[in-house]
Structures are given as structure tokens and as C-alpha cells.
Design a protein around this motif. Structure first.
Motif, PDB file in Angstrom:
ATOM      1  N   VAL A 230       0.863  -1.170   0.000  1.00 26.26           N
ATOM      2  CA  VAL A 230       0.000   0.000   0.000  1.00 26.26           C
ATOM      3  C   VAL A 230       0.908   1.231   0.000  1.00 26.26           C
ATOM      4  N   LEU A 231       0.321   2.418  -0.001  1.00 26.72           N
ATOM      5  CA  LEU A 231       1.120   3.635  -0.142  1.00 26.72           C
ATOM      6  C   LEU A 231       2.136   3.796   0.997  1.00 26.72           C
ATOM      7  N   SER A 232       1.718   3.497   2.218  1.00 24.69           N
ATOM      8  CA  SER A 232       2.629   3.676   3.352  1.00 24.69           C
ATOM      9  C   SER A 232       3.823   2.731   3.273  1.00 24.69           C
ATOM     10  N   THR A 233       3.580   1.470   2.933  1.00 27.48           N
ATOM     11  CA  THR A 233       4.693   0.528   2.819  1.00 27.48           C
ATOM     12  C   THR A 233       5.527   0.819   1.582  1.00 27.48           C
ATOM     13  N   MET A 234       4.901   1.418   0.570  1.00 30.38           N
ATOM     14  CA  MET A 234       5.649   1.819  -0.624  1.00 30.38           C
ATOM     15  C   MET A 234       6.634   2.939  -0.298  1.00 30.38           C
ATOM     16  N   ILE A 235       6.195   3.874   0.548  1.00 28.68           N
ATOM     17  CA  ILE A 235       7.092   4.961   0.979  1.00 28.68           C
ATOM     18  C   ILE A 235       8.297   4.389   1.720  1.00 28.68           C
ATOM     19  N   TYR A 236       8.047   3.443   2.609  1.00 23.36           N
ATOM     20  CA  TYR A 236       9.146   2.812   3.344  1.00 23.36           C
ATOM     21  C   TYR A 236      10.090   2.081   2.394  1.00 23.36           C
ATOM     22  N   GLN A 237       9.513   1.418   1.404  1.00 31.13           N
ATOM     23  CA  GLN A 237      10.334   0.686   0.445  1.00 31.13           C
ATOM     24  C   GLN A 237      11.259   1.628  -0.324  1.00 31.13           C
ATOM     25  N   TYR A 238      10.703   2.732  -0.808  1.00 29.80           N
ATOM     26  CA  TYR A 238      11.513   3.694  -1.555  1.00 29.80           C
ATOM     27  C   TYR A 238      12.582   4.338  -0.675  1.00 29.80           C
ATOM     28  N   ALA A 239      12.203   4.731   0.550  1.00 34.81           N
ATOM     29  CA  ALA A 239      13.113   5.482   1.405  1.00 34.81           C
ATOM     30  C   ALA A 239      14.181   4.608   2.048  1.00 34.81           C
ATOM     31  N   MET A 240      13.783   3.480   2.633  1.00 39.43           N
ATOM     32  CA  MET A 240      14.706   2.685   3.427  1.00 39.43           C
ATOM     33  C   MET A 240      15.374   1.562   2.639  1.00 39.43           C
ATOM     34  N   SER A 241      14.636   0.948   1.721  1.00 36.16           N
ATOM     35  CA  SER A 241      15.214  -0.171   0.971  1.00 36.16           C
ATOM     36  C   SER A 241      15.976   0.297  -0.263  1.00 36.16           C
ATOM     37  N   LEU A 242      15.380   1.245  -1.011  1.00 39.06           N
ATOM     38  CA  LEU A 242      15.993   1.721  -2.253  1.00 39.06           C
ATOM     39  C   LEU A 242      16.786   3.007  -2.066  1.00 39.06           C
ATOM     40  N   GLY A 243      16.582   3.704  -0.962  1.00 34.36           N
ATOM     41  CA  GLY A 243      17.304   4.946  -0.722  1.00 34.36           C
ATOM     42  C   GLY A 243      16.885   6.075  -1.627  1.00 34.36           C
ATOM     43  N   ASP A 244      15.708   5.987  -2.238  1.00 33.93           N
ATOM     44  CA  ASP A 244      15.207   7.015  -3.153  1.00 33.93           C
ATOM     45  C   ASP A 244      14.248   7.916  -2.382  1.00 33.93           C
ATOM     46  N   TRP A 245      14.780   8.938  -1.738  1.00 35.76           N
ATOM     47  CA  TRP A 245      13.967   9.798  -0.904  1.00 35.76           C
ATOM     48  C   TRP A 245      13.063  10.707  -1.719  1.00 35.76           C
ATOM     49  N   ILE A 246      13.459  11.041  -2.936  1.00 35.62           N
ATOM     50  CA  ILE A 246      12.615  11.886  -3.790  1.00 35.62           C
ATOM     51  C   ILE A 246      11.325  11.159  -4.144  1.00 35.62           C
ATOM     52  N   GLN A 247      11.440   9.896  -4.579  1.00 31.80           N
ATOM     53  CA  GLN A 247      10.244   9.129  -4.913  1.00 31.80           C
ATOM     54  C   GLN A 247       9.383   8.902  -3.683  1.00 31.80           C
ATOM     55  N   ALA A 248      10.024   8.649  -2.553  1.00 30.90           N
ATOM     56  CA  ALA A 248       9.272   8.479  -1.314  1.00 30.90           C
ATOM     57  C   ALA A 248       8.521   9.760  -0.956  1.00 30.90           C
TER      58      ALA A 248
END
Length: 277
Positions: A230-248
Motif C-alpha cells: 500500500v502507499l505507506s509501505t511503498m514509501i518505506y520501500q523507496y526510502a529505506m530499501s531503495l534509498g530514493d527519498w525523492i520518490q518516497a
């Protein structure tokens, strides 16, 4: 001195305003500005265009909306009868309200793990389904949209009940008695009197439940697994797993905008339906 006395309320709310500005408004504005300057260059909407065109984001976005709206509808369907009984018929309102609020004192993590035990293939639900002959083998009730919805409903149902109780208690009994004396049946009285006058509580509860569902992280992370994002877990995935803070940040901004739009729609519908507006 008189001016100070007349404007004393300004000094009373100033600490709260400063707190919200420093810890909420400024971070949100920084988050918003960063999404429009993704590559340390000039102004650009490329980050939004890329994320909106992503098939993965579209699937997650639709799933988040669907689960949040579905959970809100279920909470309304389950919470209204409970709140109506507590407000109008119960002699132990305090005790029942305490029972309604009590689950909120338990951590979402503990509640999610409890549902993992209950809905697992060796859990109580599967044992009952197999023993009743409805299925020949245990079903996959975890790590899907069903388990997330169950978790959402159990998590946010108290908010719906509490929002409705206060409104239902404020409806004078004289109105319903007058309607019955004028020939209305119990159902007609409920549809024409009670339900329209309780719309404000229903809308408030719906906004709280929807906002909680679409922004919740712990419940979908534990009960949805890695395949039901979902959107919240997607934000975590982008920020913490992929390191893409802009997409998050882009996903977070979209989540905030959608939440505000849905809340505005709820309020607009409430004003059209509520006979007192």
C-alpha cells in the motif's frame, strides 16, 4: 495592559502554533519543495510524471484507495448499530464505551501478530472452516487484501463508534416520539429523523477511519506481507530499501493530497445530506 488582556488568547495558542510549525508545517513544506527539484536543478514535475506513469504505483494506489474505502464502509456498517444501542438503549454506557475504546490501548503490532495467529493456516479460523466441512484444506487468509482489511477494521472501528455515540446522544428523544405519534413506523422514524441528524458523526468517523487506513503502516506491513503493498509501505520501500527519498517524498505528497480531497468530499456530502445545514 488592556490590549494584553484582550489578546491574551494569542499568547495561549502561540506555543501550540510554534510546535506545529516547527515539527509539521516546515517539514511538510521542505518535503513538498524537494519533489519539484529532484535533481538539484530547476523546477520540474518529472518526479510526479514518472511515479504516476508507473504501473506499480498505479496498482498500489488503487489498492490503497480500495482497502481504505472498503474498511471505512465496514466500520460504518458495524459501528452504527453498536453506537446506536449504546447511545439510546444501554444502561451501562460508560462500561460499553470502555469496552469499545479498550482495543485502542493495545499496540497495533501486538494486534497484527494476534491476527497472524488467528488467520494462519493452523489458526482458529482455518480450523473452524475445515472442521465445519466448508473447505478440505486450510485457506490462505494471511498476506493479502483480506487480512489487511480485517486488521484495519479491528484497528479503527472504535473511532467510528465514538464519533457516532456523541452525535446520537445529542438527538432529542422528543423528535422520535413526535414522529411515532404522527404515524411513522420505527424504520421510517430512523430513516427520516435519526439517520439524517447523525450524518455529521458518520462523516467524522469516516474521515478518521479513512485517514487512518490510508496512512497506516504497521498493519499492512505485517498482515499484507511483501506482495500486497500500500502507499505507506511503498514509501518505506523507496526510502529505506531503495534509498530514493525523492520518490518516497512524491508518494507521501500524493497520499496527503488524496487524504485531503477525500475528506473534503465527505464534508461536502455531509452538508448536502444534513438537514440542519
Amino acid at each position: 495592559m488592556n490590549w494584553i488582556k484582550n489578546k491574551a488568547w494569542i499568547f495561549m495558542i502561540l506555543p501550540g502554533i510554534l510546535f506545529l510549525a516547527v515539527f509539521m508545517l516546515i517539514p511538510l513544506c521542505t518535503l513538498l519543495v524537494a519533489t519539484f527539484f529532484p535533481n538539484e536543478g530547476g523546477f520540474s514535475l518529472s518526479a510526479y510524471v514518472d511515479i504516476v506513469q508507473s504501473t506499480y504505483f498505479q496498482q498500489v494506489f488503487v489498492r490503497s484507495l480500495k482497502l481504505s474505502i472498503l474498511s471505512t464502509l465496514i466500520c460504518a456498517a458495524l459501528g452504527y448499530p453498536a453506537a446506536y444501542y449504546i447511545a439510546k438503549f444501554s444502561k451501562n454506557k460508560g462500561m460499553l464505551m470502555a469496552f469499545a475504546v479498550f482495543p485502542m490501548f493495545t499496540s497495533p503490532v501486538i494486534r497484527s501478530f494476534s491476527w497472524m495467529v488467528i488467520l494462519g493456516k493452523k489458526g482458529i479460523v482455518n480450523k473452524l472452516l475445515v472442521s465445519a466441512g466448508l473447505f478440505t484444506k486450510p485457506q490462505s487468509l494471511l498476506y493479502n487484501e483480506f487480512s489487511i482489511t480485517v486488521g484495519f477494521v479491528q484497528l479503527f472501528l472504535p473511532l467510528m463508534i465514538l464519533s457516532l455515540i456523541g452525535v446520537l446522544e445529542s438527538i432529542p428523544d422528543d423528535l422520535t416520539l413526535a414522529a411515532r405519534n404522527l404515524g411513522c413506523t420505527a424504520m421510517e422514524t430512523f430513516v427520516k429523523i435519526t439517520l439524517p441528524l447523525s450524518v455529521s458523526g458518520l462523516v467524522t468517523g469516516s474521515v478518521l477511519v479513512f485517514t487512518g487506513c490510508i496512512t497506516a503502516y504497521t498493519t499492512p506491513q505485517l498482515l499484507g506481507g511483501t506482495d500486497t503493498r500500500v502507499l505507506s509501505t511503498m514509501i518505506y520501500q523507496y526510502a529505506m530499501s531503495l534509498g530514493d527519498w525523492i520518490q518516497a517524498s512524491v508518494v507521501a505528497v500524493i497520499m496527503i493530497i488524496v487524504t485531503m480531497l477525500i475528506s473534503s468530499v465527505f464534508n461536502a456530502v455531509s452538508k448536502k445530506i444534513n438537514p440542519l445545514t
